[in-house]
Design an enzyme around this catalytic site. Sequence first.
Site, short mmCIF file in Angstrom:
data_model
loop_
_atom_site.label_atom_id
_atom_site.label_comp_id
_atom_site.label_asym_id
_atom_site.label_seq_id
_atom_site.Cartn_x
_atom_site.Cartn_y
_atom_site.Cartn_z
N LYS A 1 1.02 -1.22 0.00
CA LYS A 1 0.02 0.00 0.11
C LYS A 1 0.84 1.22 0.23
O LYS A 1 2.03 1.26 0.67
CB LYS A 1 -0.99 0.04 1.26
CG LYS A 1 -1.90 1.30 1.52
CD LYS A 1 -2.72 0.96 2.47
CE LYS A 1 -3.86 2.09 2.72
NZ LYS A 1 -4.56 1.86 3.92
N SER B 1 -9.47 1.58 3.23
CA SER B 1 -8.83 2.38 2.21
C SER B 1 -7.53 1.61 1.48
O SER B 1 -7.21 2.10 0.42
CB SER B 1 -8.08 3.71 3.05
OG SER B 1 -7.17 2.99 3.95
N SER C 1 -9.40 -0.63 7.41
CA SER C 1 -9.02 -0.58 5.98
C SER C 1 -8.17 -1.88 5.49
O SER C 1 -8.11 -1.97 4.12
CB SER C 1 -7.85 0.62 6.04
OG SER C 1 -8.88 2.08 5.73
#
Length: 485
Positions: free
Chosen positions: A75, A150, A174
């Site tokens: 990420k 996210s 997330s």
Amino acid sequence: MNPTQATLIDLRDAIAARSVSAVEAARAYLDRIEQYNGRLNAYHEVFAERALARAERVDAGEVGGELAGVPIAIKDVLCTEYGQTTCSSRMLAGYRSPFTATAVRRLEDAGAIILGKTVMDEFAMGSSCENSAVGPVLNPWDVTRVPGGSSGGSAAAMAADLCAGAIGTDTGGSIRQPAALCGVVGVKPTYGRISRYGLVAFASSLDQVGPFTHTVADAALLTKVMSGRDPKDSTSAHVDDAQDMADVDQPVDKPRIGIARQYMSDANDPAMNRAVQQALDIYRDAGAEIVDIDLPLTDYGIATYYIVAPAEASSNLARFDGVHYGHRAQQADDLIDLYARSRSEGFGDEVKRRIMLGTYVLSSGYYDAYYNRALKVRRLIKQEFDAAFERCDALLCPTTAGPAFRLGEKADDPLAMYLNDAYTVNANMAGIPGVSLPGGFADHDGHALPLGVQLIGPAFDEARLFRIARLFEKHTDHHTRRPPL
Ligand code: GLN
């Protein structure tokens, strides 16, 4: 063996046995990224050359370890000294970090190959990846729907087999929410389990790094490799685990599974409640004891989280002012104007909303009424879980109320978006681990959409939580299904 269709551990073993070369594996994933990333927007940046060069070193025996040759997606909130670290924000467009996050370094020290950085909601604020400044990520199961957020880019990359494992972060859900919406395993470890050094902070008392994989064993291995005390993060814990958390096939003696009616709302998608019910039946048949647990504070989670998290965010994001860090406006009358313009241009709407919320709840006069009050509720939530874990080993519940929603469906309604995290935020508030597992499918307009069931356990008890998760996985095949790409 087709490297992109194997589990992470099988691929790792095949590379170690030299039945597949690390270069072949890296190439296979890079080819797949080439083929599908345009459609999904899971990766923002791909390190093709660097990945192949490292794969050659694995094949030459110069790089070894528990993950030698395994291709992993990261990420874009985790710093890497190669490539960019942008948090999918205009604020950090083109930013190059001088160092690498400890979690990423540990993966590389174990021989992993970092394939690239994945798209996310800006600064990890969101549940759909629509808050990304580099375009939304699409759900591989139905590209008209969101992958969750996210860490949606990591979840979508995992679901579409654009990596053998992916790394995300979870502040309020997330990792678990996008894992659920994309049909993969997602783990939020205990707070303090994995170093946050090099993770661009959103809410420092809640943020945790964790993996996405297809199987529990793969997730447990990645968690284990990233875990451990790091002198660079004072909140990382010294833990001497009595049990090896990666040894997920160890039997668990008569586990006690807790079920709380607060999580089984009639407002959930009926398919979701059925999936949890089926999971409960599987546990019962496997000899588990089922325990009813009352968690009345569940309903206060969102209200409390949306005070604590924005408060911390407003402080953490103060450094992005165009001078210390981040995008700098071209023209300004004076220093204050430069800050204002840089921040107005660099941040997206949701980030601004959080900064305003956080600044408000920390302002004098409101600090006690909101922030201090929220901290008290947070403590009560933790105590409620502590009491629950006296009576059960893990809580079983939905990860989300339903499957992936459509792009745009909640984009203009922040409250509806926030409610996505109703079943995940409290684990962050209490600092305890949670796992989302592929738990079944809901059929919507001819698309099979994945559903996630969640297991929440006591702090630093990942070993048992993973074994309980594995018990469910052993009796299901949801995790073997792949999206129709
Ligand atoms: N969706 C939640 C939020 O927007 C959680 C985000 C996260 O875990 N990073 O705050």
